[in-house]
Each structure stands twice: as structure tokens, then as C-alpha cells.
Scaffold this motif. Sequence first.
Motif, PDB file in Angstrom:
ATOM      1  N   GLY A 230      -2.046  12.085   3.323  1.00  0.00           N
ATOM      2  CA  GLY A 230      -2.811  11.631   4.486  1.00  0.00           C
ATOM      3  C   GLY A 230      -2.813  10.125   4.597  1.00  0.00           C
ATOM      4  O   GLY A 230      -2.660   9.569   5.691  1.00  0.00           O
ATOM      5  N   LEU A 231      -2.971   9.470   3.474  1.00  0.00           N
ATOM      6  CA  LEU A 231      -2.920   8.008   3.455  1.00  0.00           C
ATOM      7  C   LEU A 231      -1.553   7.525   3.907  1.00  0.00           C
ATOM      8  O   LEU A 231      -1.437   6.632   4.752  1.00  0.00           O
ATOM      9  CB  LEU A 231      -3.227   7.484   2.056  1.00  0.00           C
ATOM     10  CG  LEU A 231      -3.001   5.997   1.800  1.00  0.00           C
ATOM     11  CD1 LEU A 231      -3.837   5.156   2.751  1.00  0.00           C
ATOM     12  CD2 LEU A 231      -3.332   5.654   0.367  1.00  0.00           C
ATOM     13  N   LEU A 232      -0.501   8.139   3.375  1.00  0.00           N
ATOM     14  CA  LEU A 232       0.858   7.737   3.757  1.00  0.00           C
ATOM     15  C   LEU A 232       1.119   7.988   5.238  1.00  0.00           C
ATOM     16  O   LEU A 232       1.802   7.199   5.888  1.00  0.00           O
ATOM     17  CB  LEU A 232       1.887   8.460   2.889  1.00  0.00           C
ATOM     18  CG  LEU A 232       2.015   7.898   1.474  1.00  0.00           C
ATOM     19  CD1 LEU A 232       2.757   8.874   0.578  1.00  0.00           C
ATOM     20  CD2 LEU A 232       2.701   6.541   1.501  1.00  0.00           C
ATOM     21  N   ALA A 233       0.571   9.064   5.776  1.00  0.00           N
ATOM     22  CA  ALA A 233       0.736   9.337   7.208  1.00  0.00           C
ATOM     23  C   ALA A 233       0.107   8.226   8.029  1.00  0.00           C
ATOM     24  O   ALA A 233       0.681   7.773   9.029  1.00  0.00           O
ATOM     25  CB  ALA A 233       0.121  10.686   7.565  1.00  0.00           C
ATOM     26  N   GLY A 234      -1.063   7.767   7.614  1.00  0.00           N
ATOM     27  CA  GLY A 234      -1.705   6.663   8.313  1.00  0.00           C
ATOM     28  C   GLY A 234      -0.914   5.375   8.194  1.00  0.00           C
ATOM     29  O   GLY A 234      -0.856   4.579   9.129  1.00  0.00           O
TER      30      GLY A 234
ATOM     31  N   ALA B 295       2.310   5.193   7.865  1.00  0.00           N
ATOM     32  CA  ALA B 295       3.640   5.335   8.478  1.00  0.00           C
ATOM     33  C   ALA B 295       3.747   4.552   9.773  1.00  0.00           C
ATOM     34  O   ALA B 295       4.787   3.971  10.073  1.00  0.00           O
ATOM     35  CB  ALA B 295       3.971   6.797   8.710  1.00  0.00           C
ATOM     36  N   GLY B 296       2.665   4.493  10.515  1.00  0.00           N
ATOM     37  CA  GLY B 296       2.690   3.744  11.766  1.00  0.00           C
ATOM     38  C   GLY B 296       2.353   2.279  11.586  1.00  0.00           C
ATOM     39  O   GLY B 296       2.340   1.529  12.557  1.00  0.00           O
ATOM     40  N   GLY B 297       2.066   1.859  10.361  1.00  0.00           N
ATOM     41  CA  GLY B 297       1.720   0.469  10.120  1.00  0.00           C
ATOM     42  C   GLY B 297       0.354   0.100  10.668  1.00  0.00           C
ATOM     43  O   GLY B 297       0.078  -1.053  10.927  1.00  0.00           O
TER      44      GLY B 297
ATOM     45  N   ALA C 125       0.837  -1.206   0.000  1.00  0.00           N
ATOM     46  CA  ALA C 125       0.000   0.000   0.000  1.00  0.00           C
ATOM     47  C   ALA C 125       0.866   1.246   0.000  1.00  0.00           C
ATOM     48  O   ALA C 125       0.609   2.196  -0.744  1.00  0.00           O
ATOM     49  CB  ALA C 125      -0.931   0.000   1.210  1.00  0.00           C
ATOM     50  N   ARG C 126       1.892   1.224   0.809  1.00  0.00           N
ATOM     51  CA  ARG C 126       2.800   2.371   0.897  1.00  0.00           C
ATOM     52  C   ARG C 126       3.490   2.608  -0.451  1.00  0.00           C
ATOM     53  O   ARG C 126       3.569   3.740  -0.934  1.00  0.00           O
ATOM     54  CB  ARG C 126       3.831   2.126   2.005  1.00  0.00           C
ATOM     55  CG  ARG C 126       4.608   3.334   2.425  1.00  0.00           C
ATOM     56  CD  ARG C 126       5.500   3.121   3.658  1.00  0.00           C
ATOM     57  NE  ARG C 126       5.527   1.800   4.264  1.00  0.00           N
ATOM     58  CZ  ARG C 126       4.699   1.384   5.246  1.00  0.00           C
ATOM     59  NH1 ARG C 126       3.769   2.170   5.702  1.00  0.00           N
ATOM     60  NH2 ARG C 126       4.808   0.172   5.741  1.00  0.00           N
TER      61      ARG C 126
END
Length: 136
Positions: A112-116, A118-120, A87-88
Amino acid sequence: MGDLRGAREALEESLRICRETGSRYPEGFALYGLADVALEEDRLAEAHRLLLDCIDLRREIGDASGLADSLRLLSVAHVRAGRLDEARGAAEAALAHYRAQGRRGDASECMGLLAGLAGGDARAAEQELAEAGADG
């Protein structure tokens, strides 16, 4: 949610006609639409297959805008399937395309998607996706 079965049937007919007539650009829209419906119906493997076909087609015909959108939806499909690394990667590719095209709003949603991601945290990523979809 609407009539997903009706939408799927109409998109399948559209895809058939596009392929019969060699209309490649609209074929990308039909594949994308079918993938979106498959995601809504929680048919993740089918959505993934359709998106890969769509991405290949859009690359081949030089549809940069459609390619970016397809990569972003592929990222969504990966999130839904719990494949966060994939996904990343798809979201990063979509973001690069959005930036190259000057599509700041789409780039912002992708960030925003990538920020979500980032924490897995798949739930956080899905929440980001839901909020981006409600705004867009």
C-alpha cells in the motif's frame, strides 16, 4: 499521542542500559522506539540517524524481523522528509524481507505504501501510512 517526552526518556535509559550490558537485541528495540518517538515529534533528521543505527545493528546481529520493521519505518521517515525515491527503496527492501519471512499482513501494508509512492505523491503516501497504522 501520549506522553512522548516520558517515552523518549524511558527509551534513552533503556538504550543506555543495553549498551552498558552489551544487550544488543534489546538495543535494537530501544533504537527503533526512539526513532518512532522522534518521528512523532517531527524530528526527522534524528529519526533517520537512529534508524540507520538500528538497521546496522539488526543486520549485524541477524534480527531479520526487526530489520524488516526498521526498513519500513525508514521508508516512513523518508516520506515525511519528502525523499520519495529513498522511501521507495526502503519500502521495497522491507517488502522483500516481509515476503521472505511470510509476513503477509506486513507485506500488504508495504505494498500500500509503495502504491502511494508510485505516483510520487507524498500526501497519498502519508495517507497510506496513516491508514496502515490505524489498521495495524
